[in-house]
Motif scaffolding. Structure first.
Motif, PDB file in Angstrom:
ATOM      1  N   LEU A  59      35.730 -67.853  98.893  1.00  6.73           N
ATOM      2  CA  LEU A  59      36.160 -69.129  98.303  1.00  6.73           C
ATOM      3  C   LEU A  59      35.926 -70.296  99.270  1.00  6.73           C
ATOM      4  CD1 LEU A  59      39.470 -68.009  96.557  1.00  6.73           C
ATOM      5  CD2 LEU A  59      37.428 -68.911  95.421  1.00  6.73           C
ATOM      6  N   PHE A  60      36.088 -70.028 100.555  1.00 11.23           N
ATOM      7  CA  PHE A  60      35.846 -71.064 101.564  1.00 11.23           C
ATOM      8  C   PHE A  60      34.399 -71.550 101.509  1.00 11.23           C
ATOM      9  CE2 PHE A  60      35.982 -73.309 105.502  1.00 11.23           C
ATOM     10  CZ  PHE A  60      34.806 -72.991 106.189  1.00 11.23           C
ATOM     11  N   TYR A  61      33.441 -70.599 101.414  1.00  7.01           N
ATOM     12  CA  TYR A  61      32.028 -70.982 101.401  1.00  7.01           C
ATOM     13  C   TYR A  61      31.618 -71.605 100.061  1.00  7.01           C
ATOM     14  CZ  TYR A  61      31.058 -68.770 105.892  1.00  7.01           C
ATOM     15  OH  TYR A  61      31.030 -68.473 107.220  1.00  7.01           O
ATOM     16  N   VAL A  62      32.197 -71.105  98.939  1.00  7.66           N
ATOM     17  CA  VAL A  62      31.760 -71.627  97.656  1.00  7.66           C
ATOM     18  C   VAL A  62      32.225 -73.064  97.453  1.00  7.66           C
ATOM     19  CG1 VAL A  62      33.709 -70.973  96.161  1.00  7.66           C
ATOM     20  CG2 VAL A  62      31.397 -70.912  95.249  1.00  7.66           C
ATOM     21  N   LYS A  63      33.345 -73.445  98.074  1.00 12.88           N
ATOM     22  CA  LYS A  63      33.821 -74.826  97.949  1.00 12.88           C
ATOM     23  C   LYS A  63      32.859 -75.810  98.621  1.00 12.88           C
ATOM     24  CE  LYS A  63      38.737 -73.632  97.614  1.00 12.88           C
ATOM     25  NZ  LYS A  63      38.790 -73.791  96.188  1.00 12.88           N
ATOM     26  N   LYS A  64      32.062 -75.297  99.548  1.00 15.40           N
ATOM     27  CA  LYS A  64      31.068 -76.150 100.198  1.00 15.40           C
ATOM     28  C   LYS A  64      29.871 -76.423  99.300  1.00 15.40           C
ATOM     29  CE  LYS A  64      32.087 -74.779 104.976  1.00 15.40           C
ATOM     30  NZ  LYS A  64      31.507 -74.261 106.249  1.00 15.40           N
ATOM     31  N   THR A  65      29.720 -75.602  98.254  1.00 16.54           N
ATOM     32  CA  THR A  65      28.554 -75.728  97.377  1.00 16.54           C
ATOM     33  C   THR A  65      28.877 -76.426  96.072  1.00 16.54           C
ATOM     34  OG1 THR A  65      28.948 -73.643  96.219  1.00 16.54           O
ATOM     35  CG2 THR A  65      27.740 -73.538  98.301  1.00 16.54           C
ATOM     36  N   ASP A  66      30.159 -76.458  95.693  1.00 13.83           N
ATOM     37  CA  ASP A  66      30.589 -77.015  94.408  1.00 13.83           C
ATOM     38  C   ASP A  66      29.993 -76.236  93.236  1.00 13.83           C
ATOM     39  OD1 ASP A  66      30.432 -80.063  92.507  1.00 13.83           O
ATOM     40  OD2 ASP A  66      32.164 -78.812  92.958  1.00 13.83           O
ATOM     41  N   ASN A  67      29.772 -74.940  93.452  1.00  9.82           N
ATOM     42  CA  ASN A  67      29.238 -74.077  92.390  1.00  9.82           C
ATOM     43  C   ASN A  67      30.430 -73.471  91.634  1.00  9.82           C
ATOM     44  OD1 ASN A  67      28.214 -71.765  90.917  1.00  9.82           O
ATOM     45  ND2 ASN A  67      26.320 -72.034  92.084  1.00  9.82           N
ATOM     46  N   LYS A  68      30.794 -74.086  90.503  1.00 15.60           N
ATOM     47  CA  LYS A  68      31.979 -73.681  89.758  1.00 15.60           C
ATOM     48  C   LYS A  68      31.814 -72.310  89.104  1.00 15.60           C
ATOM     49  CE  LYS A  68      34.315 -77.369  90.665  1.00 15.60           C
ATOM     50  NZ  LYS A  68      35.503 -77.280  91.569  1.00 15.60           N
ATOM     51  N   ASN A  69      30.591 -71.934  88.824  1.00 15.91           N
ATOM     52  CA  ASN A  69      30.351 -70.641  88.182  1.00 15.91           C
ATOM     53  C   ASN A  69      30.772 -69.503  89.106  1.00 15.91           C
ATOM     54  OD1 ASN A  69      29.516 -68.799  86.299  1.00 15.91           O
ATOM     55  ND2 ASN A  69      27.390 -68.847  86.904  1.00 15.91           N
ATOM     56  N   VAL A  70      30.316 -69.546  90.373  1.00 13.97           N
ATOM     57  CA  VAL A  70      30.686 -68.504  91.335  1.00 13.97           C
ATOM     58  C   VAL A  70      32.175 -68.596  91.673  1.00 13.97           C
ATOM     59  CG1 VAL A  70      30.311 -67.664  93.681  1.00 13.97           C
ATOM     60  CG2 VAL A  70      28.363 -68.342  92.279  1.00 13.97           C
ATOM     61  N   GLU A  71      32.699 -69.828  91.770  1.00 15.41           N
ATOM     62  CA  GLU A  71      34.128 -69.990  92.053  1.00 15.41           C
ATOM     63  C   GLU A  71      34.978 -69.360  90.948  1.00 15.41           C
ATOM     64  OE1 GLU A  71      35.266 -73.983  92.761  1.00 15.41           O
ATOM     65  OE2 GLU A  71      37.382 -73.495  93.131  1.00 15.41           O
ATOM     66  N   SER A  72      34.518 -69.492  89.709  1.00 18.33           N
ATOM     67  CA  SER A  72      35.231 -68.877  88.584  1.00 18.33           C
ATOM     68  C   SER A  72      35.243 -67.360  88.714  1.00 18.33           C
ATOM     69  CB  SER A  72      34.564 -69.286  87.274  1.00 18.33           C
ATOM     70  OG  SER A  72      35.104 -68.572  86.188  1.00 18.33           O
ATOM     71  N   ALA A  73      34.077 -66.791  89.059  1.00 14.58           N
ATOM     72  CA  ALA A  73      34.007 -65.337  89.214  1.00 14.58           C
ATOM     73  C   ALA A  73      34.921 -64.860  90.331  1.00 14.58           C
ATOM     74  CB  ALA A  73      32.565 -64.922  89.492  1.00 14.58           C
ATOM     75  N   LEU A  74      34.970 -65.625  91.440  1.00 13.65           N
ATOM     76  CA  LEU A  74      35.835 -65.247  92.560  1.00 13.65           C
ATOM     77  C   LEU A  74      37.312 -65.306  92.155  1.00 13.65           C
ATOM     78  CD1 LEU A  74      33.984 -67.114  95.442  1.00 13.65           C
ATOM     79  CD2 LEU A  74      34.235 -64.643  95.211  1.00 13.65           C
ATOM     80  N   ASN A  75      37.703 -66.349  91.417  1.00 13.90           N
ATOM     81  CA  ASN A  75      39.106 -66.442  90.965  1.00 13.90           C
ATOM     82  C   ASN A  75      39.477 -65.263  90.078  1.00 13.90           C
ATOM     83  OD1 ASN A  75      39.883 -68.812  92.271  1.00 13.90           O
ATOM     84  ND2 ASN A  75      38.995 -70.117  90.702  1.00 13.90           N
ATOM     85  N   ASN A  76      38.556 -64.865  89.184  1.00 10.31           N
ATOM     86  CA  ASN A  76      38.823 -63.709  88.316  1.00 10.31           C
ATOM     87  C   ASN A  76      38.957 -62.435  89.125  1.00 10.31           C
ATOM     88  OD1 ASN A  76      38.872 -63.879  85.246  1.00 10.31           O
ATOM     89  ND2 ASN A  76      37.317 -65.385  85.760  1.00 10.31           N
ATOM     90  N   ASN A  77      38.062 -62.254  90.111  1.00  6.76           N
ATOM     91  CA  ASN A  77      38.107 -61.043  90.926  1.00  6.76           C
ATOM     92  C   ASN A  77      39.381 -60.973  91.756  1.00  6.76           C
ATOM     93  OD1 ASN A  77      35.704 -59.907  90.119  1.00  6.76           O
ATOM     94  ND2 ASN A  77      34.491 -61.054  91.584  1.00  6.76           N
ATOM     95  N   LEU A  78      39.763 -62.099  92.341  1.00  6.56           N
ATOM     96  CA  LEU A  78      40.980 -62.139  93.151  1.00  6.56           C
ATOM     97  C   LEU A  78      42.203 -61.855  92.280  1.00  6.56           C
ATOM     98  CD1 LEU A  78      42.086 -62.550  95.946  1.00  6.56           C
ATOM     99  CD2 LEU A  78      42.077 -65.018  95.578  1.00  6.56           C
ATOM    100  N   ALA A  79      42.210 -62.397  91.060  1.00  4.29           N
ATOM    101  CA  ALA A  79      43.308 -62.113  90.120  1.00  4.29           C
ATOM    102  C   ALA A  79      43.350 -60.626  89.795  1.00  4.29           C
ATOM    103  CB  ALA A  79      43.124 -62.933  88.846  1.00  4.29           C
TER     104      ALA A  79
END
Length: 592
Positions: free
Chosen positions: A168-188
């Motif tokens: 999540l730290f690295y994806v916030k640097k890219t502003d790629n919401k698609n990957v951030e969404s997948a990470l949030n689902n996986n963490l949940a």
């Protein structure tokens, strides 16, 4: 544990699409259609293309698109084969970046196979090493996210959580919401399934839902609802969990339809089972079997293992060719040895596979036979109970009719004769008059007792009065002033039930009330009947001496065991709550 949906949480997605001139516009157009969910249409188009004049770039992309189509339709064996071929083509044209992206697709596919034993970690590690060397934030996010999934599979949940947060730290640097969404689902999913912290899971899912509402697809909604359902399941809020499952089921998803539906219906089944709604649980169990059969998981795993074995064997052969290239004699020897080894492995694999398959079939046949036997014994037992109860009912009616028609008639006639003698009593002596008066009283008393006994034994009373009035009269008659008070409370009986159901319920209540009189030494008892939502609930309580629940056999009447089996036959439940010295509570739930 709820079934987790591997195919939607792994951080892999179409990443080949670039507007480079070396790719065919036709292929790039088909790629965009895959992303929108039209993979069946794309696969048909791909199969009609003439690839003989394709450049190496277009052949690599063509194989990749076929792999994605097969993956989305759950044809994992064909998807794996085309991913491997596509990766080799990209490496051949020095497109290492694209080849590494395919590593995640391969790892994702292998990870999703249940009990496959496939080694997908090497693909993730290879991808992550490349991301570190190129210092690519998006690739680092995806790499650490997939490494977190690997740690889940290894049972290292704390490490998995740390890798997710790093991703999540690295994806916030890219502003790629698609990957951030997948990470949030996986963490949940990690918090739900393994750390058992459903509130934390809901926190990330609510964040993800904001993204989904902004630019998500129907598949994104589906995944979010499914994971929220899991959170509420672990919070034991089963009805809320089912509401989210219904939301997910209403969505017309395009990708991984077979497996998605299979896992969805398994979660429906688990929730309804927790609510003891066995009718709906059984309904979804049948749907699970239907979709599981469609997925052909075992056959897919075998095919993937075969392809992976051939691919790894070919890699070893190429390595041997490089090392032994200048020594033709040794190369031939290596080929022979490798060929024999492959043949031995294949033969061994087939022998083991056939042996396991025969063993599995044998176990299934034994299980089916055992289930058939148990079902036959159960049906015989229930049939015996019906015959016994039917016999008891006929015997009650026969006795009642005999009392009323024969003995009752005789007593009535005898009473008329004594009435005639009463008219002549003035002609008799005083002592004789007293004798006739006393005899007349005894005949009247005997007649009334026979009449009451006939009505008490005759089940036909329901035809006139109904269940609740009959139970009230029974309770009134068997109550003993100063010694035993029986209270009857009824709610929801606004209309008559089927006669056989009324008789069955009355006989159960009658038997249990008789047990209170005979054995409980109680001073107070209550009979509560509730008719609600097509279910009847019966609670019979007393303040008597109680008994150990294990001792439920009686030598006369229906008996508690017989009542229990009759209730089960009617599709209900029978519960005894009794402690010596603290009274007894019996609960019967019946569907109607």
């Amino acid at each position: 544990m709820l079934k987790k949906l591997h195919i939607a949480v792994f951080i892999a997605f179409l990443s080949i699409s670039t507007a480079y001139g070396q790719y065919s516009k036709q292929l790039l157009s088909l790629e965009s259609k895959i992303e929108s969910g039209n993979h069946e249409e794309v696969l048909k188009r791909l199969n009609t293309l003439d690839t003989s004049k394709f450049t190496l770039y277009n052949k690599a992309l063509y194989l990749y698109l076929k792999a994605k189509c097969y993956d989305f339709r759950n044809s994992e064996d064909l998807a794996f084969k085309n991913f491997i071929l596509s990766k080799k083509k990209f490496i051949a044209i020095d497109s290492i970046d694209r080849a590494m992206d395919i590593n995640l697709d391969i790892a994702f596919l292998l990870y999703a196979q249940e009990n496959s034993g496939n080694n997908y970690s090497k693909y993730i590690n290879e991808y992550l090493n490349y991301a570190k060397n190129t210092n690519n934030n998006l690739k680092l996010a995806r790499g650490y996210g997939n490494l977190a999934m690997l740690k889940i599979d290894e049972g290292k949940y704390s490490e998995s959580k740390d890798y997710f947060h790093e991703a999540l730290f690295y994806v916030k640097k890219t502003d790629n919401k698609n990957v951030e969404s997948a990470l949030n689902n996986n963490l949940a999913n990690l918090y739900n399934e393994y750390l058992h912290q459903p509130d934390s899971a809901l926190y990330y899912l609510k964040k993800d839902l904001l993204y989904v509402k902004d630019r998500g697809t129907l598949d994104d909604y589906y995944m979010n609802y499914l994971n929220q359902s899991s959170s509420y399941y672990y919070k034991k809020e089963y009805k809320t969990s089912i509401e989210y499952l219904k939301k997910a089921d209403s969505l017309p998803i395009n990708n991984y339809v077979v497996k998605s539906k299979q896992y969805l219906y398994e979660n429906f089944q688990t929730n309804y089972d927790s609510l003891k709604d066995y009718k709906n649980a059984y309904k979804y169990a049948l749907l699970v079997k239907k979709f599981a059969d469609s997925a052909n998981v075992i056959e897919q795993n075998i095919a993937i293992n075969d392809i992976q074995t051939k691919y790894q064997t070919r890699e070893k052969e190429l390595e041997n060719e490089v090392l032994k290239g200048k020594v033709k004699t040794n190369k031939a020897l290596v080929y022979i040895v490798v060929g024999l080894l492959i043949a031995s492995l294949i033969i061994g694999f087939l022998i083991v596979k056939n042996a396991r398959r025969r063993e599995h079939i044998s176990k299934q046949e034994k299980l089916i036979e055992q289930q058939k036997l148990e079902k036959a014994l159960k049906e015989y037992e229930l049939s015996s109970i019906d015959l016994m109860l039917e016999g008891q009912e006929k015997e009650r009616q026969r006795i009642a009719n005999d009392l009323h028609d024969n003995l009752g008639s005789m007593l009535a006639t005898l009473k008329i004769n004594f009435e005639h003698l009463r008219l002549r009593k003035n002609e008799l002596q005083e002592e004789e008059n007293k004798l006739y008066d006393r005899t007349d009283e005894l005949i009247e008393e005997a007649y009334q007792k026979v009449r009451r006994l006939a009505h008490a034994k005759n089940a036909g009373v329901f035809a006139n009065e109904g269940l609740i009035p009959t139970i009230r009269k029974m309770a009134e008659k068997i109550s003993i002033p100063g010694k035993l008070s029986i209270e009857v409370m009824a709610v929801g009986f606004n209309k008559r039930l089927e006669n056989t159901i009324e008789i069955a319920i009355f006989r159960m209540v009658q038997e249990l009330s008789t047990n209170i009189i005979k054995h409980s030494h109680a001073t107070e008892a209550s009979i509560q009947l509730t008719n609600h939502d097509e279910n009847i609930n019966i609670i019979i309580e007393d303040n008597g001496v109680g008994f150990p629940p294990a001792k439920t056999h009686t030598s006369d009447g229906m008996g508690l065991n017989t009542i229990r089996k009759k209730v089960e036959q009617l599709g209900g439940t029978f519960t005894i709550d009794s402690t010596p010295g603290k009274g007894t509570t019996i609960i019967i739930d019946l569907p109607i």
